[in-house]
Design a protein around this motif. Structure first.
Motif, PDB file in Angstrom:
ATOM      1  N   ILE A 199       1.088  -1.383   0.405  1.00  0.00           N
ATOM      2  CA  ILE A 199      -0.160  -0.175   0.209  1.00  0.00           C
ATOM      3  C   ILE A 199       0.377   1.411   0.356  1.00  0.00           C
ATOM      4  O   ILE A 199       1.944   1.050   1.275  1.00  0.00           O
ATOM      5  CB  ILE A 199      -0.576   0.168   0.935  1.00  0.00           C
ATOM      6  N   LEU A 200       0.227   2.289  -0.847  1.00  0.00           N
ATOM      7  CA  LEU A 200       1.301   3.502  -1.271  1.00  0.00           C
ATOM      8  C   LEU A 200       0.129   4.140  -0.519  1.00  0.00           C
ATOM      9  O   LEU A 200      -0.609   4.502  -1.072  1.00  0.00           O
ATOM     10  CB  LEU A 200       2.006   3.548  -1.910  1.00  0.00           C
ATOM     11  N   ILE A 201       0.733   5.250   0.398  1.00  0.00           N
ATOM     12  CA  ILE A 201      -0.496   6.387   1.589  1.00  0.00           C
ATOM     13  C   ILE A 201       0.276   7.721   0.674  1.00  0.00           C
ATOM     14  O   ILE A 201       1.476   7.252   1.099  1.00  0.00           O
ATOM     15  CB  ILE A 201      -0.806   6.567   2.048  1.00  0.00           C
ATOM     16  N   ILE A 202      -0.461   8.582  -0.228  1.00  0.00           N
ATOM     17  CA  ILE A 202      -0.216   9.743  -0.034  1.00  0.00           C
ATOM     18  C   ILE A 202      -0.373  10.882  -0.127  1.00  0.00           C
ATOM     19  O   ILE A 202      -2.360  11.384  -0.474  1.00  0.00           O
ATOM     20  CB  ILE A 202       0.809  10.174  -2.009  1.00  0.00           C
ATOM     21  N   LYS A 203      -0.907  11.201   0.821  1.00  0.00           N
ATOM     22  CA  LYS A 203      -1.837  12.646   1.322  1.00  0.00           C
ATOM     23  C   LYS A 203      -0.821  14.224   2.003  1.00  0.00           C
ATOM     24  O   LYS A 203      -0.214  14.071   1.837  1.00  0.00           O
ATOM     25  CB  LYS A 203      -1.992  12.023   3.366  1.00  0.00           C
ATOM     26  N   THR A 204      -1.972  14.718   1.987  1.00  0.00           N
ATOM     27  CA  THR A 204      -2.166  16.068   1.429  1.00  0.00           C
ATOM     28  C   THR A 204      -3.415  16.886   2.686  1.00  0.00           C
ATOM     29  O   THR A 204      -4.182  16.140   2.403  1.00  0.00           O
ATOM     30  CB  THR A 204      -2.079  16.715   0.653  1.00  0.00           C
ATOM     31  N   VAL A 205      -2.718  17.849   3.434  1.00  0.00           N
ATOM     32  CA  VAL A 205      -4.183  18.004   4.512  1.00  0.00           C
ATOM     33  C   VAL A 205      -4.695  19.628   3.554  1.00  0.00           C
ATOM     34  O   VAL A 205      -5.775  20.091   3.938  1.00  0.00           O
ATOM     35  CB  VAL A 205      -3.952  18.687   5.235  1.00  0.00           C
ATOM     36  N   ALA A 206      -3.486  20.315   2.269  1.00  0.00           N
ATOM     37  CA  ALA A 206      -4.242  21.290   1.763  1.00  0.00           C
ATOM     38  C   ALA A 206      -5.087  20.931   0.607  1.00  0.00           C
ATOM     39  O   ALA A 206      -4.961  20.015   0.366  1.00  0.00           O
ATOM     40  CB  ALA A 206      -2.796  21.720   1.149  1.00  0.00           C
ATOM     41  N   ASP A 207      -5.811  22.255   0.593  1.00  0.00           N
ATOM     42  CA  ASP A 207      -6.629  21.479  -1.161  1.00  0.00           C
ATOM     43  C   ASP A 207      -5.913  21.806  -2.258  1.00  0.00           C
ATOM     44  O   ASP A 207      -6.053  21.290  -2.911  1.00  0.00           O
ATOM     45  CB  ASP A 207      -7.448  23.222  -1.138  1.00  0.00           C
ATOM     46  N   HIS A 208      -4.481  22.851  -2.554  1.00  0.00           N
ATOM     47  CA  HIS A 208      -3.563  22.533  -3.082  1.00  0.00           C
ATOM     48  C   HIS A 208      -1.747  22.594  -3.077  1.00  0.00           C
ATOM     49  O   HIS A 208      -1.743  23.225  -1.654  1.00  0.00           O
ATOM     50  CB  HIS A 208      -3.670  23.271  -4.354  1.00  0.00           C
ATOM     51  N   SER A 209      -0.972  21.110  -3.332  1.00  0.00           N
ATOM     52  CA  SER A 209      -0.018  20.640  -2.474  1.00  0.00           C
ATOM     53  C   SER A 209       0.687  20.194  -3.860  1.00  0.00           C
ATOM     54  O   SER A 209       0.629  19.833  -4.020  1.00  0.00           O
ATOM     55  CB  SER A 209      -0.161  19.949  -1.400  1.00  0.00           C
ATOM     56  N   GLU A 210       2.203  21.403  -3.906  1.00  0.00           N
ATOM     57  CA  GLU A 210       2.526  21.201  -4.897  1.00  0.00           C
ATOM     58  C   GLU A 210       3.297  19.750  -4.749  1.00  0.00           C
ATOM     59  O   GLU A 210       4.142  19.474  -5.315  1.00  0.00           O
ATOM     60  CB  GLU A 210       4.380  22.086  -4.987  1.00  0.00           C
TER      61      GLU A 210
ATOM     62  N   PHE B 153       2.165  17.520  -3.036  1.00  0.00           N
ATOM     63  CA  PHE B 153       1.380  16.196  -3.065  1.00  0.00           C
ATOM     64  C   PHE B 153       1.232  15.975  -4.836  1.00  0.00           C
ATOM     65  O   PHE B 153       1.496  14.913  -5.209  1.00  0.00           O
ATOM     66  CB  PHE B 153      -0.004  16.452  -3.062  1.00  0.00           C
ATOM     67  N   GLU B 154       0.920  16.671  -5.495  1.00  0.00           N
ATOM     68  CA  GLU B 154       1.306  17.001  -7.445  1.00  0.00           C
ATOM     69  C   GLU B 154       2.443  16.389  -7.982  1.00  0.00           C
ATOM     70  O   GLU B 154       2.507  15.637  -8.944  1.00  0.00           O
ATOM     71  CB  GLU B 154       0.975  18.453  -8.041  1.00  0.00           C
ATOM     72  N   ASP B 155       3.105  16.951  -6.615  1.00  0.00           N
ATOM     73  CA  ASP B 155       4.426  16.017  -7.974  1.00  0.00           C
ATOM     74  C   ASP B 155       4.923  15.073  -7.335  1.00  0.00           C
ATOM     75  O   ASP B 155       5.733  14.196  -8.061  1.00  0.00           O
ATOM     76  CB  ASP B 155       5.811  17.000  -7.340  1.00  0.00           C
ATOM     77  N   GLN B 156       4.827  13.998  -6.128  1.00  0.00           N
ATOM     78  CA  GLN B 156       4.503  13.185  -5.630  1.00  0.00           C
ATOM     79  C   GLN B 156       4.067  12.204  -6.742  1.00  0.00           C
ATOM     80  O   GLN B 156       4.366  10.460  -7.411  1.00  0.00           O
ATOM     81  CB  GLN B 156       4.217  12.847  -4.522  1.00  0.00           C
TER      82      GLN B 156
ATOM     83  N   ILE C 291       4.370  -1.335   8.115  1.00  0.00           N
ATOM     84  CA  ILE C 291       4.900   0.102   7.072  1.00  0.00           C
ATOM     85  C   ILE C 291       7.171  -0.399   7.368  1.00  0.00           C
ATOM     86  O   ILE C 291       6.957   0.242   8.493  1.00  0.00           O
ATOM     87  CB  ILE C 291       4.816   1.716   8.550  1.00  0.00           C
ATOM     88  N   LYS C 292       6.579   0.500   6.164  1.00  0.00           N
ATOM     89  CA  LYS C 292       8.518  -0.013   6.018  1.00  0.00           C
ATOM     90  C   LYS C 292       8.738   1.830   5.842  1.00  0.00           C
ATOM     91  O   LYS C 292      10.126   1.570   5.506  1.00  0.00           O
ATOM     92  CB  LYS C 292       8.413  -1.091   4.746  1.00  0.00           C
ATOM     93  N   LEU C 293       7.902   2.841   5.295  1.00  0.00           N
ATOM     94  CA  LEU C 293       8.273   3.827   4.810  1.00  0.00           C
ATOM     95  C   LEU C 293       7.418   4.429   5.136  1.00  0.00           C
ATOM     96  O   LEU C 293       6.509   4.994   4.777  1.00  0.00           O
ATOM     97  CB  LEU C 293       9.000   3.869   3.050  1.00  0.00           C
ATOM     98  N   ARG C 294       7.869   5.674   6.302  1.00  0.00           N
ATOM     99  CA  ARG C 294       7.039   7.244   6.501  1.00  0.00           C
ATOM    100  C   ARG C 294       7.915   8.158   6.065  1.00  0.00           C
ATOM    101  O   ARG C 294       8.520   8.611   6.789  1.00  0.00           O
ATOM    102  CB  ARG C 294       6.699   7.300   7.153  1.00  0.00           C
ATOM    103  N   LYS C 295       7.452   8.834   5.022  1.00  0.00           N
ATOM    104  CA  LYS C 295       8.171  10.649   5.129  1.00  0.00           C
ATOM    105  C   LYS C 295       7.690  11.667   4.721  1.00  0.00           C
ATOM    106  O   LYS C 295       5.963  11.433   4.405  1.00  0.00           O
ATOM    107  CB  LYS C 295       9.389  10.435   3.688  1.00  0.00           C
ATOM    108  N   ASN C 296       7.998  12.918   5.100  1.00  0.00           N
ATOM    109  CA  ASN C 296       7.340  14.179   4.887  1.00  0.00           C
ATOM    110  C   ASN C 296       8.317  14.619   3.443  1.00  0.00           C
ATOM    111  O   ASN C 296       7.900  15.968   4.087  1.00  0.00           O
ATOM    112  CB  ASN C 296       6.964  15.021   6.356  1.00  0.00           C
ATOM    113  N   TYR C 297       8.310  14.654   2.586  1.00  0.00           N
ATOM    114  CA  TYR C 297       9.236  14.708   1.467  1.00  0.00           C
ATOM    115  C   TYR C 297       8.451  13.714   0.565  1.00  0.00           C
ATOM    116  O   TYR C 297       8.384  12.493   1.039  1.00  0.00           O
ATOM    117  CB  TYR C 297      10.184  14.847   2.125  1.00  0.00           C
ATOM    118  N   ILE C 298       8.959  13.830  -0.567  1.00  0.00           N
ATOM    119  CA  ILE C 298       8.817  13.414  -2.046  1.00  0.00           C
ATOM    120  C   ILE C 298      10.035  12.609  -2.099  1.00  0.00           C
ATOM    121  O   ILE C 298      10.916  12.793  -2.111  1.00  0.00           O
ATOM    122  CB  ILE C 298       8.828  14.303  -3.195  1.00  0.00           C
ATOM    123  N   VAL C 299       9.338  11.104  -2.193  1.00  0.00           N
ATOM    124  CA  VAL C 299       9.596  10.179  -2.565  1.00  0.00           C
ATOM    125  C   VAL C 299      10.334   9.983  -4.122  1.00  0.00           C
ATOM    126  O   VAL C 299       9.643   9.957  -5.021  1.00  0.00           O
ATOM    127  CB  VAL C 299       9.542   8.605  -1.697  1.00  0.00           C
TER     128      VAL C 299
END
Length: 144
Positions: free
Chosen positions: A35-46, A48-51, A119-127
């Motif tokens: 499972i890959l989860i990509i999350k943002t709390v913003a309406d628009h997040s660069e 998030f879109e880049d990931q 959980i194998k990976l948890r980051k708050n930046y683009i991977v």
């Protein structure tokens, strides 16, 4: 509204809500999907879109690694099953399921959950896709 139409509508609504909650139950993926989860709390997040863009042209690689994706923007999500696109859909997050995995203090997160449910990976930046694939390819189940 006649009774048969009302009954049909009610059954359809129940099926859709059950499917949404069932697919968010991470236990349903155990031993079947990473499972890959990509999350943002913003309406628009660069970020998030880049990931998301990072994985856009890698569908075959994602399928080969048995990945499913939850792309979450606030309380809305889209679910992508790279192994079976007929299961793809969008919906609202429920308390039990994916939402329980998220860190509410992070504006952006990417989480990788292995076939064993850990959980194998948890980051708050683009991977990068290369980094993600190398992590997956080093997993014992992947090597087998």
């Amino acid at each position: 509204m006649n009774k048969s139409l009302l009954l049909t509508f009610l059954i359809l609504a129940i099926c859709i809500s059950t499917m949404s909650m069932s697919a968010q139950n991470l236990e349903n993926h155990k031993w079947n999907h990473r499972i890959l989860i990509i999350k943002t709390v913003a309406d628009h997040s660069e970020r998030f879109e880049d990931q998301l863009t990072e994985f856009k042209d890698a569908q075959e690689d994602l399928k080969d690694r048995r990945l499913v994706l939850y792309a979450i923007r606030q309380n809305d999500f889209s679910f992508t099953d790279y192994t079976n696109s007929s299961k793809n859909y969008t919906g609202k997050l429920v308390e039990k399921g994916v939402k329980s995995m998220l860190d509410q203090n992070e504006a952006f997160e990417i989480i990788l959950i292995g076939l064993d449910g850990g959980i194998k990976l948890r980051k708050n930046y683009i991977v990068s896709r290369e980094d993600l694939f190398s992590i997956i390819d080093a997993m014992p189940m992947r090597r087998n």
